[in-house]
Design an enzyme around this catalytic site. Structure first.
Site, PDB file in Angstrom:
ATOM      1  N   ASP A  67      -0.779 -13.085 -18.817  1.00 30.44           N
ATOM      2  CA  ASP A  67       0.019 -14.308 -18.172  1.00 30.44           C
ATOM      3  C   ASP A  67      -0.741 -14.964 -17.250  1.00 30.44           C
ATOM      4  OD1 ASP A  67       2.543 -13.850 -19.565  1.00 30.44           O
ATOM      5  OD2 ASP A  67       3.308 -12.649 -18.032  1.00 30.44           O
ATOM      6  N   ARG A 121      -2.761 -11.090 -25.009  1.00 30.07           N
ATOM      7  CA  ARG A 121      -2.640 -12.167 -23.988  1.00 30.07           C
ATOM      8  C   ARG A 121      -2.062 -11.911 -22.930  1.00 30.07           C
ATOM      9  NH1 ARG A 121      -0.451 -17.130 -27.831  1.00 30.07           N
ATOM     10  NH2 ARG A 121       1.118 -15.741 -28.171  1.00 30.07           N
ATOM     11  N   ARG A 163       5.966  -6.623 -16.894  1.00 27.79           N
ATOM     12  CA  ARG A 163       6.426  -7.027 -15.401  1.00 27.79           C
ATOM     13  C   ARG A 163       7.818  -7.040 -15.361  1.00 27.79           C
ATOM     14  NH1 ARG A 163       4.546 -13.221 -15.315  1.00 27.79           N
ATOM     15  NH2 ARG A 163       5.791 -13.221 -13.302  1.00 27.79           N
TER      16      ARG A 163
END
Length: 282
Positions: free
Chosen positions: A49, A47, A210
């Protein structure tokens, strides 16, 4: 059925379906349900962001045999080929399903994956910034790519990446980071002039890529020493950094991040891989 797809994540509120939000999963499941004329749910490899892109995303769905047989309509195409064509007519322009194929029942897009590969692209100067590219982070300060590469080495291997993750209750934050490399491609190569990070792991927890990039940016800018990422890793905390101690990793913006690909084992090993991953991640 396995689907291989790409999307520009700029205008999506991430992958996962959410009420009142435009998401990749929401658009895909809506199109699939219209074609199949029954509710369809998909399981994704990873998944992403809000604002994160994918060039090599993978998902799977289950369709009953009678429903599968209706997909080609009056044509003599295989159901998988017909599904790709029909999806192209229903999906928005920022989502493309490149291929569909029937796979063994043991195939699981999420738990069956051996590893995921991401790239994060940064332009750190006006001479290389292309305003037409939406998959590149525009950075205001020049970056020392060699220092970032050296600092990344301490993060490779199996570790508890709690400082780099937004953990889910009851789930592990232990991951095996196989690659975290940095380069500035030379003229004539893809992404020439940009700063490009390649990140490969068996799996990633929420915000992990990230956070890895955000930590290394501080090194590349010269605000932190090359030992800073190792200190953040050793802290194993979600508390913020202080003047005297390392804390959780800073989070970089999403727009430079792209899921490039997902690797799976041979068909004979699919079931064993899915079982092992469920135990490891549970």
């Amino acid at each position: 059925m396995r689907l291989d797809l790409s999307y520009d994540g700029t205008d999506f509120h991430g992958w996962a379906a959410q009420p009142g939000q435009r998401t990749v999963q929401g658009e895909l499941e809506q199109a699939l349900s219209r074609i199949a004329r029954v509710p369809v749910q998909v399981t994704v490899a990873g998944r992403t962001d809000a604002g994160v892109h994918a060039r090599g995303q993978v998902c799977h769905l289950d369709l009953p045999g009678p429903v599968l047989a209706t997909i080609p309509g009056r044509s003599d195409r295989a159901p998988a080929d017909a599904l790709v064509t029909r999806l192209a007519g229903l999906l928005p322009a920022d989502v493309v399903v490149h291929a569909a194929r029937e796979v063994p029942a043991e195939f699981d897009a999420r738990f069956g994956a051996l590893r995921r590969r991401y790239r994060y692209r940064i332009s750190d100067g006006p001479t290389v910034h292309d305003p037409l590219r939406r998959d590149v982070l525009r950075h205001r300060w020049p970056l020392d790519v060699e220092a970032m590469a050296r600092a990344s080495r301490a993060l490779l291997g199996e570790h508890d990446f709690l400082s780099f993750c937004k953990p889910r209750e009851g789930a592990t934050t232990i991951r095996t980071l196989e690659q975290l490399s940095w380069e500035r491609p030379e003229p004539g190569r893809t992404d020439e002039g940009l700063v490009v990070a390649t990140v490969v792991a068996d799996a990633f927890c929420h915000h992990m890529v990230r956070s890895l990039v955000g930590t290394l940016l501080a090194v590349g800018e010269g605000r932190k020493g090359e030992d800073w990422p190792a200190q953040v890793l050793a802290a194993r905390t979600r508390q913020s950094s202080t003047r005297t101690s390392a804390g959780s990793a800073p989070l970089c913006p999403p727009q430079g991040l792209t899921l490039e690909g997902v690797e799976y084992p041979a068909e004979a090993d699919l079931a064993a891989q899915a079982r092992a991953a469920r135990v490891l991640r549970g």
